[in-house]
Motif scaffolding. Structure first.
Motif, PDB file in Angstrom:
ATOM      1  N   GLU A 136       0.830  -1.198   0.000  1.00 12.60           N
ATOM      2  CA  GLU A 136       0.000   0.000   0.000  1.00 12.60           C
ATOM      3  C   GLU A 136       0.867   1.250   0.000  1.00 12.60           C
ATOM      4  OE1 GLU A 136      -2.685  -0.087   3.230  1.00 12.60           O
ATOM      5  OE2 GLU A 136      -3.667  -1.934   2.604  1.00 12.60           O
ATOM      6  N   LEU A 142      -4.345   9.330  -0.540  1.00 12.35           N
ATOM      7  CA  LEU A 142      -4.574   8.376  -1.613  1.00 12.35           C
ATOM      8  C   LEU A 142      -5.438   7.219  -1.118  1.00 12.35           C
ATOM      9  CD1 LEU A 142      -3.892   8.017  -4.555  1.00 12.35           C
ATOM     10  CD2 LEU A 142      -1.900   6.693  -3.898  1.00 12.35           C
ATOM     11  N   ARG A 143      -5.209   6.750   0.110  1.00  9.16           N
ATOM     12  CA  ARG A 143      -6.069   5.722   0.681  1.00  9.16           C
ATOM     13  C   ARG A 143      -7.508   6.217   0.776  1.00  9.16           C
ATOM     14  NH1 ARG A 143      -2.252   3.610   5.698  1.00  9.16           N
ATOM     15  NH2 ARG A 143      -0.558   2.842   4.406  1.00  9.16           N
ATOM     16  N   PHE A 146      -9.310   6.021  -2.569  1.00  7.12           N
ATOM     17  CA  PHE A 146      -9.789   4.693  -2.918  1.00  7.12           C
ATOM     18  C   PHE A 146     -10.992   4.285  -2.070  1.00  7.12           C
ATOM     19  CE2 PHE A 146      -5.786   4.174  -5.194  1.00  7.12           C
ATOM     20  CZ  PHE A 146      -6.196   3.433  -6.289  1.00  7.12           C
ATOM     21  N   GLN A 204      -8.246   1.704   2.619  1.00  2.00           N
ATOM     22  CA  GLN A 204      -6.971   1.169   2.155  1.00  2.00           C
ATOM     23  C   GLN A 204      -6.885   1.255   0.637  1.00  2.00           C
ATOM     24  OE1 GLN A 204      -7.293  -2.867   3.585  1.00  2.00           O
ATOM     25  NE2 GLN A 204      -8.344  -3.578   1.733  1.00  2.00           N
ATOM     26  N   VAL A 205      -5.650   1.216   0.139  1.00  2.00           N
ATOM     27  CA  VAL A 205      -5.417   1.074  -1.296  1.00  2.00           C
ATOM     28  C   VAL A 205      -5.599  -0.398  -1.634  1.00  2.00           C
ATOM     29  CG1 VAL A 205      -3.716   1.298  -3.150  1.00  2.00           C
ATOM     30  CG2 VAL A 205      -3.820   3.013  -1.347  1.00  2.00           C
ATOM     31  N   LEU A 211      -6.521  -3.454  -8.309  1.00  2.00           N
ATOM     32  CA  LEU A 211      -6.251  -2.047  -8.591  1.00  2.00           C
ATOM     33  C   LEU A 211      -6.686  -1.592  -9.987  1.00  2.00           C
ATOM     34  CD1 LEU A 211      -5.164   0.375  -7.110  1.00  2.00           C
ATOM     35  CD2 LEU A 211      -2.876  -0.214  -7.890  1.00  2.00           C
ATOM     36  N   VAL A 218     -10.902   6.701  -9.865  1.00  2.00           N
ATOM     37  CA  VAL A 218      -9.857   7.487  -9.208  1.00  2.00           C
ATOM     38  C   VAL A 218      -9.252   8.492 -10.174  1.00  2.00           C
ATOM     39  CG1 VAL A 218      -7.607   7.360  -8.084  1.00  2.00           C
ATOM     40  CG2 VAL A 218      -9.372   5.680  -7.519  1.00  2.00           C
ATOM     41  N   LEU A 254       0.257   7.496  -8.027  1.00  2.00           N
ATOM     42  CA  LEU A 254      -0.414   6.384  -8.706  1.00  2.00           C
ATOM     43  C   LEU A 254       0.496   5.746  -9.743  1.00  2.00           C
ATOM     44  CD1 LEU A 254      -4.133   7.349  -9.451  1.00  2.00           C
ATOM     45  CD2 LEU A 254      -3.292   5.395  -8.158  1.00  2.00           C
TER      46      LEU A 254
END
Length: 443
Positions: A136, A142-143, A146, A204-205, A211, A218, A254
Motif C-alpha cells: 500500500e 490516496l487511501r 480509494f 486502504q489502497v 487495482l 480514481v 499512482l
C-alpha cells in the motif's frame, strides 16, 4: 449529522482563531500576534486535508475524524501562541486529534460497554502498519480516495465524495463541475458517507489484483480536482494552484504504484495544461485566451516531460481517453505560434476521442477545433445542435463558443444574445470580465 470543512467553515475558523489567540495571550486586539495567526491559517489551508485523511485512518469514521480535526486545530490555536508552532505541525495535529478522540470516547464510556471502549481506544492508539499493507502507498489521502471511490458507490457519488472529503471543495464547487444542483450533491454525499460507515468499507489502497478495475473512478476524480485548480468554478481568481499541484502529486503516486498507460497519460495531460498556467492570466488577473497567450513563458520543462509521457503511453498500443486528450494538448504545446497549430490533427484526435467517450463537452471541444480548421460557420452549426438538443443549454462555455463564432461571422445581434446568456451562467470573475470585454467590443 455529517460535517466537512467548507469555505464558510474556513472563514469561521479564521474568526475563531483571532478570538482564541486574544484569549490565550490575554492581549487587546491591537497587539494580537497577526503573523502567528496567519501562520496557523496557512497550516490549516495546507495541512488540514492531510491531517483529516490520517485521522480517518486512525479513527475509522468520517464524523469522528472531522470532530477530532476541529478539536486539534482548537488546541493548536490555544497552545501554539504560548508554546510556539511545532517543527512538524501536521504530526502534532494528528496526535492532538487522536488523543482528543480518545478523550471523547472515554467521556461517553458510561453509555458503552467497557470492553468495547477499551478495544476502540487500543485500535486508535496503535499506528503500526498491518502485515498485509506492504504494497500500500504510505499516503493517507490516496487511501482516502480509494475508499471514496469504492465500487459499491455510484460513479458520480465517488467523485463528489472525494472532491469534498479529500480536497475540501464546497458542495457548490462540486455541483458546478457536475452541472448538478447543489442540494442533490449534498444529499448524495451524506448518503455515501452513511454507506461507507454502515458497510464498513475498508480504508486502504486495494491490492494489485484489484487495482486496475478501481482506477477509472480514481483517475476521473484526480482530473476533476486538477480542473478545479486549473480553472476554478467560481471566485475572484481564475486558478487554484494548490489543487492542481495536489492532483499532479496524486497522479505521480499512482504512476509509481501502477505504471499503466492511462495513469501516465493523465499525468502528461495535467503537466501540459499546467505548463500554460502563467500565460493564462494577465498581470491584472484577466483571462488570456489560448491564441493570444505569450508562448515564450510556457514552462518548457513541463512540456518536455508531458510530451515524453504522451509518447510513452501511445507507444504501449493501449491508448485510452486520457492518452488522446494528452495528445491533443501535446499538439498545442508543440506549436510555437497559434497560427501554426495543426488543427486538422486535433480534429482527428477528437474524432477518435468521441468514439471512446461520446460526451457533449468533448463534442463541444471538437466543434471549436472544427471551427479553427474549417471556419466558424462549421463550428457554429455543431454548437447550435448541441445546445438545441438540451445537452449544454446551461453550460456557459457552449454559449461563449456560440457567441465567438457569431462574432467572427459578423452576426452582432446573435453574438450579443449568446454572450449575455454565457454571462448569466458564469460564476468565475475573470471569465465574466473576459466575456464583458467581448460583449462591449461588439458595439
Amino acid at each position: 449529522m455529517y460535517h466537512s470543512f467548507s469555505k464558510g467553515t474556513y472563514t469561521q475558523l479564521k474568526t475563531a482563531a483571532g478570538c482564541l489567540l486574544h484569549c490565550a495571550k490575554k492581549q487587546p486586539p491591537e497587539t494580537m500576534p497577526t503573523p502567528l495567526s496567519a501562520q496557523i491559517e496557512a497550516i490549516y489551508r495546507n495541512e488540514s486535508r492531510r491531517v483529516f485523511a490520517t485521522l480517518i485512518r486512525l479513527l475509522g469514521d468520517f464524523d469522528m475524524a472531522e470532530e477530532a480535526l476541529q478539536d486539534a486545530f482548537k488546541a493548536a490555536i490555544e497552545q501554539w501562541p504560548r508554546d510556539g508552532i511545532p517543527d512538524k505541525p501536521a504530526a502534532w495535529l494528528v496526535s492532538a486529534g487522536r488523543f482528543k478522540a480518545i478523550d471523547g470516547i472515554r467521556r461517553r464510556a458510561r453509555f458503552t460497554a467497557y470492553d468495547d471502549v477499551a478495544e476502540t481506544i487500543e485500535a486508535i492508539a496503535d499506528e503500526t502498519p498491518a502485515p498485509d499493507e506492504r504494497e500500500e502507498l504510505e499516503d493517507d489521502r490516496l487511501r482516502l480516495i480509494f475508499t471514496c471511490c469504492h465500487p459499491s458507490l455510484a460513479p458520480d457519488t465517488q467523485i463528489a465524495l472525494t472532491l469534498r472529503e479529500v480536497c475540501g471543495l464546497s458542495t457548490e464547487e462540486i455541483a458546478k463541475a457536475f452541472l448538478t444542483p447543489a442540494p442533490t450533491l449534498a444529499q448524495r454525499i451524506v448518503r455515501a458517507k452513511a454507506k461507507i460507515r454502515d458497510a464498513r468499507i475498508p480504508y486502504q489502497v486495494p491490492g494489485r489484483d484489484e487495482l486496475p478495475a478501481r482506477l477509472e473512478s480514481v483517475l476521473r476524480v484526480i482530473y476533476l480536482v486538477f480542473n478545479e485548480g486549473y480553472s476554478a468554478s467560481s471566485g475572484a481568481t481564475l486558478t487554484r494552484h494548490d489543487l492542481s499541484q495536489e492532483a499532479i502529486r496524486l497522479a505521480r503516486l499512482l504512476q509509481e504504484l501502477l505504471p499503466e498507460p492511462e495513469i501516465t497519460s493523465l499525468l502528461a495531460l495535467m503537466l501540459l495544461h499546467e505548463s500554460r498556467r502563467v500565460a493564462r492570466t494577465s498581470e491584472s488577473g484577466d483571462l488570456v485566451p489560448l491564441d493570444e497567450q505569450d508562448r515564450t513563458v510556457w514552462n518548457a520543462e513541463l512540456i518536455a516531460e508531458g510530451v515524453a509521457l504522451v509518447q510513452r503511453a501511445l507507444s504501449s498500443g493501449r491508448a485510452g481517453t486520457y492518452s488522446l486528450q494528452a495528445a491533443i494538448s501535446a499538439v498545442h504545446a508543440e506549436a510555437r505560434r497559434a497560427d501554426v497549430t495543426d488543427w486538422g490533427q486535433i480534429v482527428g484526435l477528437y474524432d477518435a476521442l468521441l468514439q471512446l467517450e461520446p460526451t457533449p463537452v468533448i463534442a463541444l471541444n471538437r466543434a471549436v477545433a472544427v471551427a479553427m480548421h474549417q471556419g466558424p460557420q462549421a463550428g457554429l452549426a455543431l454548437v447550435e445542435d448541441l445546445i438545441a438538443d438540451g445537452h449544454l443549454q446551461n453550460y456557459y462555455l457552449a454559449h461563449a463558443a456560440q457567441a465567438d463564432f457569431h462574432r467572427r461571422l459578423g452576426h452582432v445581434t446573435e453574438a450579443r444574445a449568446a454572450y449575455v446568456r454565457a454571462l448569466a451562467l458564469t460564476q468565475q470573475e475573470p471569465e465574466r470580465r473576459f466575456l464583458n470585454r467581448r460583449l462591449a467590443a461588439l458595439a
